[in-house]
Design an enzyme around this catalytic site. Sequence first.
Site, PDB file in Angstrom:
ATOM      1  N   CYS A  72     -19.117   2.421   8.947  1.00  0.00           N
ATOM      2  CA  CYS A  72     -18.509   1.747  10.083  1.00  0.00           C
ATOM      3  C   CYS A  72     -17.239   2.552  10.330  1.00  0.00           C
ATOM      4  O   CYS A  72     -16.365   2.599   9.458  1.00  0.00           O
ATOM      5  CB  CYS A  72     -18.192   0.307   9.689  1.00  0.00           C
ATOM      6  SG  CYS A  72     -17.085  -0.541  10.823  1.00  0.00           S
ATOM      7  N   ARG A 126     -17.784  -2.306  18.288  1.00  0.00           N
ATOM      8  CA  ARG A 126     -17.077  -3.569  18.009  1.00  0.00           C
ATOM      9  C   ARG A 126     -15.762  -3.660  18.775  1.00  0.00           C
ATOM     10  O   ARG A 126     -14.904  -2.782  18.652  1.00  0.00           O
ATOM     11  CB  ARG A 126     -16.820  -3.714  16.498  1.00  0.00           C
ATOM     12  CG  ARG A 126     -16.188  -5.073  16.133  1.00  0.00           C
ATOM     13  CD  ARG A 126     -16.184  -5.293  14.625  1.00  0.00           C
ATOM     14  NE  ARG A 126     -17.506  -5.062  14.085  1.00  0.00           N
ATOM     15  CZ  ARG A 126     -17.761  -4.196  13.096  1.00  0.00           C
ATOM     16  NH1 ARG A 126     -16.793  -3.543  12.522  1.00  0.00           N
ATOM     17  NH2 ARG A 126     -18.984  -4.025  12.669  1.00  0.00           N
ATOM     18  N   CYS A 154       0.626   4.915   6.908  1.00  0.00           N
ATOM     19  CA  CYS A 154      -0.015   4.726   8.224  1.00  0.00           C
ATOM     20  C   CYS A 154       0.968   3.968   9.132  1.00  0.00           C
ATOM     21  O   CYS A 154       1.315   2.811   8.834  1.00  0.00           O
ATOM     22  CB  CYS A 154      -1.302   3.935   8.075  1.00  0.00           C
ATOM     23  SG  CYS A 154      -2.356   4.599   6.765  1.00  0.00           S
ATOM     24  N   CYS A 162       0.845  -1.191   0.000  1.00  0.00           N
ATOM     25  CA  CYS A 162       0.000   0.000   0.000  1.00  0.00           C
ATOM     26  C   CYS A 162       0.886   1.249   0.000  1.00  0.00           C
ATOM     27  O   CYS A 162       1.903   1.298   0.695  1.00  0.00           O
ATOM     28  CB  CYS A 162      -0.911  -0.004   1.233  1.00  0.00           C
ATOM     29  SG  CYS A 162      -2.021   1.416   1.286  1.00  0.00           S
TER      30      CYS A 162
END
Length: 333
Positions: free
Chosen positions: A192, A264, A60, A56
């Site tokens: 979400c 969650r 991050c 990717c």
Amino acid sequence: MKECKIRNDWTLDEVQEIYTLPLMELVFRATEVHRSNHPIGQIQVCQLLSIKTGACSEDCSYCSQSSRYETEVKVEKLMPPEEVYSLAKTAKEAGATRFCMGAAWREVKDNADFEKVLAMVRSVRSLGLEVCTTLGMVDGKQAERLKEAGLTSYNHNIDTSKDYYKEVISTRTYEDRLRTLKNIQEAGITICSGGIIGMGESELDRMKMLQALANLEVHPGSVPINALVPIKGTPMEGKPRVSVFEMVRMIATARILMPKSKVRLSAGRVLMNETEQGLCFIAGANSIFSGDKLLTTQNTALDQDARIFQIWGLSPMTADPVAVEGRAQEVFA
Ligand code: SAM
Ligand code: DTB
Ligand code: SF4
């Protein structure tokens, strides 16, 4: 059932007042809110699958899949839709009601891979499962195409506070994240969105993150709370482990701020025993990722989940009939 008023005008002082309550009191209040808004003991079971892994372009600093860091992740190109369909079928048989597909992309591009993902969404949806994807940034048109294909939810985390965000990621902004969330909501797909704790942020950053989520015009349908999984080779590899009490505090505060959302208990579950996970459910968590693997790291094994459900008397939530009918927006209208 005494329903709670849904608010999206929480001040930081109010959030702080809740977040800093003595843990016993905080959990008690969260349980009350939970009981008034959700069936107790029903847990949403979401199976996660990495459909495209690694390489990717983003930086991050928590992620095993960024090409900027040397991690142990094996790069894999987009999975064939048939294979995804077969894994979704198995997940359904194992009790999952939502199937979430993750791709290590910065953003969706209008190319053959996106067409394949749309085909995956259609096929998973045809199984009667809720379908979620997390594919990076999307524009309005792409969001509409995902909706047409039958997507019921889109995962895009704000990850942390606006202030701390730049310490974690430099290749995209907090505003970019919010724009994607808006595009998704405008297309009528439930979002979400949650974040990660344990990246070196302060408690104030955690509160600000929860405040940002709770002040979205429409609350996320689900809010994943992840404990950092420190990945060897990333800038965050040496971060200390998040304690269960920090997770409980986050979950309970999220439950109070966003009474109707599913909260969650996400990454980090594998390091928690049955008692610790139970505490998180008492504090208001009512959703988990199931399966041996999250995206690239280990998750609580299925037999352990079965034991946890048995000990605490939990049962899997059924798929949301409204979402599965393709009218997701109405759920939180
Ligand atoms: N590339 C897409 C994106 O960034 O939105 C989708 C996949 S990304 C891996 C999904 C989310 O997983 C991230 O936003 C982050 O919140 C969470 N995540 C990734 N690596 C993690 C880690 N090591 N520990 C905890 N959460 C993590
Ligand atoms: C979310 O909030 N957590 C999931 C999902 N959304 C995509 C991902 C957790 C990833 C944990 C690290 C890994 O397995 O690579
Ligand atoms: Fe890429 Fe998503 Fe990992 Fe960031 S979190 S490096 S965008 S896969």
